[in-house]
Design a protein around this motif. Structure first.
Motif, PDB file in Angstrom:
ATOM      1  N   GLU A  19       4.068   7.426   3.691  1.00 41.78           N
ATOM      2  CA  GLU A  19       4.967   8.493   3.233  1.00 41.78           C
ATOM      3  C   GLU A  19       4.177   9.627   2.607  1.00 41.78           C
ATOM      4  O   GLU A  19       4.464  10.805   2.843  1.00 41.78           O
ATOM      5  CB  GLU A  19       5.966   7.941   2.217  1.00 41.78           C
ATOM      6  N   LYS A  20       3.183   9.295   1.783  1.00 41.16           N
ATOM      7  CA  LYS A  20       2.358  10.312   1.130  1.00 41.16           C
ATOM      8  C   LYS A  20       1.567  11.123   2.145  1.00 41.16           C
ATOM      9  O   LYS A  20       1.276  12.296   1.916  1.00 41.16           O
ATOM     10  CB  LYS A  20       1.410   9.664   0.123  1.00 41.16           C
ATOM     11  N   LEU A  21       1.223  10.492   3.256  1.00 46.03           N
ATOM     12  CA  LEU A  21       0.481  11.193   4.305  1.00 46.03           C
ATOM     13  C   LEU A  21       1.404  12.028   5.199  1.00 46.03           C
ATOM     14  O   LEU A  21       0.941  12.698   6.115  1.00 46.03           O
ATOM     15  CB  LEU A  21      -0.304  10.198   5.156  1.00 46.03           C
ATOM     16  N   ILE A  77       4.741  -6.753  -1.534  1.00 43.21           N
ATOM     17  CA  ILE A  77       4.226  -5.609  -2.303  1.00 43.21           C
ATOM     18  C   ILE A  77       3.103  -4.910  -1.538  1.00 43.21           C
ATOM     19  O   ILE A  77       3.013  -3.681  -1.528  1.00 43.21           O
ATOM     20  CB  ILE A  77       3.785  -6.066  -3.709  1.00 43.21           C
ATOM     21  N   LYS A  78       2.267  -5.680  -0.872  1.00 38.90           N
ATOM     22  CA  LYS A  78       1.192  -5.106  -0.047  1.00 38.90           C
ATOM     23  C   LYS A  78       1.785  -4.262   1.085  1.00 38.90           C
ATOM     24  O   LYS A  78       1.350  -3.136   1.338  1.00 38.90           O
ATOM     25  CB  LYS A  78       0.347  -6.254   0.511  1.00 38.90           C
ATOM     26  N   ILE A  79       2.805  -4.782   1.766  1.00 39.83           N
ATOM     27  CA  ILE A  79       3.467  -4.052   2.849  1.00 39.83           C
ATOM     28  C   ILE A  79       4.108  -2.774   2.296  1.00 39.83           C
ATOM     29  O   ILE A  79       4.013  -1.700   2.909  1.00 39.83           O
ATOM     30  CB  ILE A  79       4.538  -4.945   3.531  1.00 39.83           C
ATOM     31  N   MET A  80       4.776  -2.885   1.147  1.00 36.33           N
ATOM     32  CA  MET A  80       5.410  -1.718   0.541  1.00 36.33           C
ATOM     33  C   MET A  80       4.369  -0.655   0.187  1.00 36.33           C
ATOM     34  O   MET A  80       4.634   0.551   0.316  1.00 36.33           O
ATOM     35  CB  MET A  80       6.213  -2.139  -0.696  1.00 36.33           C
ATOM     36  N   GLY A  81       3.181  -1.078  -0.232  1.00 36.48           N
ATOM     37  CA  GLY A  81       2.106  -0.138  -0.534  1.00 36.48           C
ATOM     38  C   GLY A  81       1.665   0.626   0.701  1.00 36.48           C
ATOM     39  O   GLY A  81       1.444   1.852   0.644  1.00 36.48           O
ATOM     40  N   TYR A  82       1.534  -0.068   1.824  1.00 35.48           N
ATOM     41  CA  TYR A  82       1.182   0.606   3.080  1.00 35.48           C
ATOM     42  C   TYR A  82       2.256   1.617   3.481  1.00 35.48           C
ATOM     43  O   TYR A  82       1.964   2.719   3.941  1.00 35.48           O
ATOM     44  CB  TYR A  82       0.977  -0.402   4.212  1.00 35.48           C
ATOM     45  N   PHE A  88       0.641  -2.706  10.544  1.00 36.88           N
ATOM     46  CA  PHE A  88       1.168  -3.409  11.715  1.00 36.88           C
ATOM     47  C   PHE A  88       0.427  -4.712  12.010  1.00 36.88           C
ATOM     48  O   PHE A  88       0.970  -5.578  12.678  1.00 36.88           O
ATOM     49  CB  PHE A  88       1.158  -2.493  12.935  1.00 36.88           C
ATOM     50  N   GLN A  89      -0.792  -4.869  11.516  1.00 36.41           N
ATOM     51  CA  GLN A  89      -1.535  -6.106  11.736  1.00 36.41           C
ATOM     52  C   GLN A  89      -1.409  -7.077  10.568  1.00 36.41           C
ATOM     53  O   GLN A  89      -1.923  -8.190  10.640  1.00 36.41           O
ATOM     54  CB  GLN A  89      -3.012  -5.801  11.987  1.00 36.41           C
TER      55      GLN A  89
END
Length: 193
Positions: free
Chosen positions: A50-52, A40-45, A25-26
């Motif tokens: 999702e994994k969590l 790609i960085k946003i997609m990684g977050y 969000f930041q």
């Protein structure tokens, strides 16, 4: 023992979720940086969340991504929202790359041109002298050919001269001045008596 380990891992997962969501969000793309790396960085977050066990809705994920873009993408974001385009994050990445490449080719459309001007901010004082002053130096305008003989007088409609040089007009002006002077002279004499 299993219960104890479950509590430890849940605490770690909660802390990881907090850190990941805070980073997501930041996250803000700086002007001029590559859009591909940012998306790609946003997609990684988003995938980490999702994994969590806390997946984001695709619409919310796209909103977060669009909000993280710099002001140069404002027109794209406006069009995207107005047209209610439904895309996945990889499709949105492709669109953003295209927009970024077009921005480099076209450049900014609103350009402010600034140039240094002589006497900027100063007002030119009008001379109170009688007659017109003539400009001096290199900036003086010089006539290129004299008076045109093809002109037509607006007073007598004869070609070859202009109204300011018309003999008929000049005589009418002299007569009007003479009549005005005698009328004002007689009016002035009546006032004094």
């Amino acid at each position: 023992m299993i219960q104890n380990r479950k509590e430890i891992y849940e605490g770690q997962a909660r802390q990881e979720r907090y850190e990941t969501s805070k980073a997501l969000f930041q996250c803000k793309m700086s002007e001029g940086s590559p859009v591909g790396a940012h998306v790609i960085k946003i997609m990684g977050y988003i995938q980490a969340l999702e994994k969590l066990g806390f997946p984001l809705n695709i619409e919310l994920a796209i909103d977060v991504l669009l909000q993280s873009l710099p002001d140069s993408f404002n027109q794209f974001v406006l069009n995207f929202n107005m047209n209610e385009i439904n895309k996945t994050l990889p499709q949105l990445l492709g669109m953003l790359r295209t927009v970024k490449s077009n921005m480099k080719k076209v450049g900014s459309k609103s350009i402010l041109m600034v140039r240094k001007a002589k006497g900027k901010g100063k007002k030119v004082a009008k001379s109170k002298g009688i007659g017109k002053t003539k400009p001096k130096g290199e900036n003086a305008l010089k006539p290129k050919g004299g008076i045109s003989k093809e002109g037509k007088c607006f007073h007598c409609d004869k070609p070859g001269h202009w109204k300011r040089n018309c003999h008929v007009y000049l005589e009418d002006v002299k007569k009007a001045k003479a009549i005005g002077a005698s009328v004002s002279g007689t009016a002035h004499e009546k006032e004094s008596s």
